[in-house]
Design a protein around this motif. Structure first.
Motif, PDB file in Angstrom:
ATOM      1  N   SER A  42      16.169  39.165  49.340  1.00  0.00           N
ATOM      2  CA  SER A  42      17.405  38.983  48.718  1.00  0.00           C
ATOM      3  C   SER A  42      18.657  40.245  49.104  1.00  0.00           C
ATOM      4  O   SER A  42      18.180  41.434  49.487  1.00  0.00           O
ATOM      5  N   MET A  43      19.834  39.811  48.850  1.00  0.00           N
ATOM      6  CA  MET A  43      20.920  40.705  49.163  1.00  0.00           C
ATOM      7  C   MET A  43      20.895  41.530  47.750  1.00  0.00           C
ATOM      8  O   MET A  43      21.282  40.975  46.887  1.00  0.00           O
ATOM      9  N   MET A  44      20.568  42.863  47.918  1.00  0.00           N
ATOM     10  CA  MET A  44      20.542  43.745  46.755  1.00  0.00           C
ATOM     11  C   MET A  44      22.222  43.851  46.032  1.00  0.00           C
ATOM     12  O   MET A  44      22.362  43.919  44.738  1.00  0.00           O
ATOM     13  N   LEU A  45      23.185  43.763  46.902  1.00  0.00           N
ATOM     14  CA  LEU A  45      24.501  43.966  46.317  1.00  0.00           C
ATOM     15  C   LEU A  45      25.064  42.861  45.225  1.00  0.00           C
ATOM     16  O   LEU A  45      25.467  43.423  44.362  1.00  0.00           O
ATOM     17  N   GLY A  46      24.327  41.677  45.515  1.00  0.00           N
ATOM     18  CA  GLY A  46      24.714  40.625  44.465  1.00  0.00           C
ATOM     19  C   GLY A  46      24.072  40.956  43.179  1.00  0.00           C
ATOM     20  O   GLY A  46      24.788  40.620  42.041  1.00  0.00           O
ATOM     21  N   VAL A  47      22.742  41.355  43.332  1.00  0.00           N
ATOM     22  CA  VAL A  47      22.115  41.667  41.906  1.00  0.00           C
ATOM     23  C   VAL A  47      22.562  42.774  41.154  1.00  0.00           C
ATOM     24  O   VAL A  47      22.925  42.954  39.966  1.00  0.00           O
ATOM     25  N   ALA A  48      22.905  43.907  41.956  1.00  0.00           N
ATOM     26  CA  ALA A  48      23.353  45.032  41.466  1.00  0.00           C
ATOM     27  C   ALA A  48      24.886  44.797  40.761  1.00  0.00           C
ATOM     28  O   ALA A  48      25.257  45.103  39.659  1.00  0.00           O
ATOM     29  N   ALA A  49      25.511  44.009  41.484  1.00  0.00           N
ATOM     30  CA  ALA A  49      27.109  43.614  41.165  1.00  0.00           C
ATOM     31  C   ALA A  49      27.029  42.788  39.955  1.00  0.00           C
ATOM     32  O   ALA A  49      28.077  42.980  39.090  1.00  0.00           O
ATOM     33  N   ALA A  50      25.900  42.032  39.605  1.00  0.00           N
ATOM     34  CA  ALA A  50      25.979  41.443  38.315  1.00  0.00           C
ATOM     35  C   ALA A  50      25.471  42.223  37.178  1.00  0.00           C
ATOM     36  O   ALA A  50      25.779  42.217  36.019  1.00  0.00           O
ATOM     37  N   ILE A  51      24.408  43.090  37.491  1.00  0.00           N
ATOM     38  CA  ILE A  51      23.842  43.929  36.385  1.00  0.00           C
ATOM     39  C   ILE A  51      25.019  45.062  35.755  1.00  0.00           C
ATOM     40  O   ILE A  51      25.110  45.470  34.424  1.00  0.00           O
ATOM     41  N   GLU A  52      25.721  45.677  36.694  1.00  0.00           N
ATOM     42  CA  GLU A  52      26.592  46.933  36.281  1.00  0.00           C
ATOM     43  C   GLU A  52      27.500  46.502  35.447  1.00  0.00           C
ATOM     44  O   GLU A  52      27.669  47.347  34.042  1.00  0.00           O
ATOM     45  N   PRO A  53      28.247  45.313  35.251  1.00  0.00           N
ATOM     46  CA  PRO A  53      29.253  45.312  34.230  1.00  0.00           C
ATOM     47  C   PRO A  53      28.307  45.069  32.545  1.00  0.00           C
ATOM     48  O   PRO A  53      29.018  45.223  31.884  1.00  0.00           O
ATOM     49  N   LEU A  54      27.192  44.514  32.881  1.00  0.00           N
ATOM     50  CA  LEU A  54      26.464  44.320  31.566  1.00  0.00           C
ATOM     51  C   LEU A  54      26.094  45.786  31.103  1.00  0.00           C
ATOM     52  O   LEU A  54      26.280  46.115  29.773  1.00  0.00           O
ATOM     53  N   ARG A  55      25.715  46.728  31.765  1.00  0.00           N
ATOM     54  CA  ARG A  55      25.406  48.042  31.618  1.00  0.00           C
ATOM     55  C   ARG A  55      26.678  48.634  31.110  1.00  0.00           C
ATOM     56  O   ARG A  55      26.715  49.429  30.137  1.00  0.00           O
ATOM     57  N   VAL A  56      28.104  48.488  31.846  1.00  0.00           N
ATOM     58  CA  VAL A  56      29.169  49.123  31.229  1.00  0.00           C
ATOM     59  C   VAL A  56      29.406  48.668  29.902  1.00  0.00           C
ATOM     60  O   VAL A  56      29.964  49.341  29.101  1.00  0.00           O
ATOM     61  N   ALA A  57      29.483  47.526  29.807  1.00  0.00           N
ATOM     62  CA  ALA A  57      29.680  46.753  28.629  1.00  0.00           C
ATOM     63  C   ALA A  57      29.126  47.386  27.201  1.00  0.00           C
ATOM     64  O   ALA A  57      29.493  47.596  26.054  1.00  0.00           O
ATOM     65  N   ASN A  58      27.597  47.595  27.405  1.00  0.00           N
ATOM     66  CA  ASN A  58      26.860  48.485  26.364  1.00  0.00           C
ATOM     67  C   ASN A  58      27.434  49.781  26.151  1.00  0.00           C
ATOM     68  O   ASN A  58      27.483  50.185  25.334  1.00  0.00           O
ATOM     69  N   GLN A  59      27.501  50.317  27.385  1.00  0.00           N
ATOM     70  CA  GLN A  59      27.862  51.928  27.169  1.00  0.00           C
ATOM     71  C   GLN A  59      29.381  52.116  26.490  1.00  0.00           C
ATOM     72  O   GLN A  59      29.268  52.968  25.697  1.00  0.00           O
ATOM     73  N   ILE A  60      30.342  51.389  26.737  1.00  0.00           N
ATOM     74  CA  ILE A  60      31.781  51.641  26.422  1.00  0.00           C
ATOM     75  C   ILE A  60      31.782  51.277  24.808  1.00  0.00           C
ATOM     76  O   ILE A  60      32.523  51.646  23.958  1.00  0.00           O
ATOM     77  N   THR A  61      30.782  50.175  24.494  1.00  0.00           N
ATOM     78  CA  THR A  61      30.853  49.521  23.034  1.00  0.00           C
ATOM     79  C   THR A  61      29.987  50.336  22.331  1.00  0.00           C
ATOM     80  O   THR A  61      30.044  50.386  21.031  1.00  0.00           O
ATOM     81  N   GLY A  62      28.911  51.081  22.870  1.00  0.00           N
ATOM     82  CA  GLY A  62      27.821  51.974  22.089  1.00  0.00           C
ATOM     83  C   GLY A  62      27.062  50.643  21.441  1.00  0.00           C
ATOM     84  O   GLY A  62      26.217  51.129  20.425  1.00  0.00           O
ATOM     85  N   LYS A  63      27.019  49.351  21.832  1.00  0.00           N
ATOM     86  CA  LYS A  63      26.228  48.356  21.273  1.00  0.00           C
ATOM     87  C   LYS A  63      25.278  47.594  22.348  1.00  0.00           C
ATOM     88  O   LYS A  63      25.661  47.732  23.517  1.00  0.00           O
ATOM     89  N   GLU A  64      24.155  46.943  21.987  1.00  0.00           N
ATOM     90  CA  GLU A  64      23.323  46.469  22.967  1.00  0.00           C
ATOM     91  C   GLU A  64      23.807  44.955  22.757  1.00  0.00           C
ATOM     92  O   GLU A  64      23.254  44.074  22.102  1.00  0.00           O
ATOM     93  N   LEU A  65      24.859  44.900  23.553  1.00  0.00           N
ATOM     94  CA  LEU A  65      25.344  43.497  23.879  1.00  0.00           C
ATOM     95  C   LEU A  65      24.475  42.529  24.768  1.00  0.00           C
ATOM     96  O   LEU A  65      24.473  41.666  24.651  1.00  0.00           O
ATOM     97  N   PHE A  66      24.027  43.146  25.708  1.00  0.00           N
ATOM     98  CA  PHE A  66      23.205  42.576  26.882  1.00  0.00           C
ATOM     99  C   PHE A  66      21.957  43.314  27.099  1.00  0.00           C
ATOM    100  O   PHE A  66      21.899  44.521  26.994  1.00  0.00           O
ATOM    101  N   ARG A  67      21.065  42.654  27.560  1.00  0.00           N
ATOM    102  CA  ARG A  67      19.862  43.261  28.412  1.00  0.00           C
ATOM    103  C   ARG A  67      19.545  42.394  29.421  1.00  0.00           C
ATOM    104  O   ARG A  67      19.792  41.357  29.718  1.00  0.00           O
ATOM    105  N   TRP A  68      18.923  43.270  30.587  1.00  0.00           N
ATOM    106  CA  TRP A  68      18.432  42.570  31.959  1.00  0.00           C
ATOM    107  C   TRP A  68      17.454  42.788  32.350  1.00  0.00           C
ATOM    108  O   TRP A  68      16.750  44.224  31.917  1.00  0.00           O
TER     109      TRP A  68
END
Length: 343
Positions: A42-68
């Protein structure tokens, strides 16, 4: 949905320590779960590029909006196309019911999914589990027989090989596609664009904008954007006739048009067409067209198991011998030795 698997990651709350960036959101519902099935190479870039916005969304809201969660077919680590090894959270069969599952693939996608994965995909589709693909993951869905009558995309480099193997399935040229039945993207940074759109649909545009800013990602692309730069950008010209000629050539690889036919369609003389190509590309129309066909053959040589004769025909060559000679002249090795060198 809560993860039914007992492992360290399920006990975490997926919310990193807060940073200086913060976004207030009123949401107390359950998190949305994402599963990423990482196939070998697999191309690692695509998976990482999909996960990072989910992590950021949780971090800046302080809420567990997403899990991966990362999956592999048997729960063992897999090696990606860049040589790095990915350790999964769980095996494919251990993934809980529900949650959106993306199948990620990369090089040699027709060999990436084992029968266990294909059977899982068939079962998932039959029971309505949400599915998605990243990069060349569409190959696995096509092999499983679940892509019929669906809108989907995959990386532009692998689309010729896909069309040769699955002539009744036509991928989109867009960077990503979101439909009620399937979510897919061409990989790379298109995965970020796709996930940001999903974040917007669930939690609003402002959160998606802040997530994009945190990722230093200029969010100007929507799903309808093409994966490749258009010919105007590639050749540095907006000459209508030149661009039309190039598009005709690209659309007629297997059954090449003659230069006379191209001139007739453009209502232009051969001399005028020659001048355009010489001015902007420093090559004749015939040279450019010939090179297009050889590069098409190069892609099929890398990404399919088609025979040399089949590749020759698919690239507009009537003779495998002539094709082999021209391929060696262009790429420095005959098709047989070229493929042997990659095996």
């Amino acid at each position: 949905m809560h993860c039914a698997v007992s492992n360290d990651k399920c006990q975490d709350n997926f919310v990193p320590r807060a940073s200086s960036a913060h976004f207030d959101i009123r949401y107390d519902g359950a998190p949305q779960d994402f599963f990423f099935l990482v196939l070998p190479r697999s191309m690692m870039l695509g998976v990482a590029a999909a996960i990072e916005p989910l992590r950021v969304a949780n971090q800046i809201t302080g809420k567990e909006l997403f899990r991966w969660f990362i999956l592999t077919e048997d729960g063992a680590p897999v090696r990606c196309s860049n040589g790095m090894q990915v350790t999964p959270d769980m095996a494919l069969d251990d993934a809980p019911v529900g949650g959106l599952t993306f199948i990620s693939a990369g090089g040699e996608p027709q060999l990436a999914a084992g029968e266990k994965t294909l059977n899982w995909i068939r079962k998932a589709a039959r029971f309505g589990r949400p599915l998605g693909t990243i990069n060349t993951g569409a190959f696995a869905l096509a092999q499983a027989g679940v892509l019929t009558d669906q809108i989907f995309t995959l990386h532009w480099e692998d689309q010729p090989a896909f069309l040769e193997e699955f002539p009744n399935l036509t991928p989109s040229s867009n960077i990503f596609e979101i439909t009620p039945r399937l979510i897919s993207c061409g990989g790379g940074h298109a995965a970020t664009d796709m996930i940001l759109t999903l974040i917007e649909e669930r939690h609003g545009e402002q959160l998606a904008i802040v997530c994009a800013d945190m990722c230093l990602h200029m969010r100007s692309r929507r799903g309808s954007e093409p994966q490749r730069s258009n010919f105007a950008v590639a050749v540095g010209s907006r000459n209508r006739r030149l661009l039309s000629a190039l598009q005709m050539m690209q659309d007629s690889i297997e059954s090449p048009l003659s230069i006379h036919e191209i001139c007739d369609k453009l209502d232009i003389s051969r001399r005028q067409l020659e001048r355009l190509f010489t001015r902007y590309l420093d090559q004749s129309p015939m040279q450019v067209y010939f090179d297009m066909r050889l590069h098409h053959a190069y892609g099929l040589m890398n990404e399919t198991s088609m025979s040399v004769t089949e590749i020759a025909l698919a690239s507009g060559f009537n003779s495998a011998t002539h094709f082999s000679r021209q391929f060696k002249r262009r790429f420095g090795a005959s098709p047989h030795f070229f493929r042997k060198g990659w095996s």
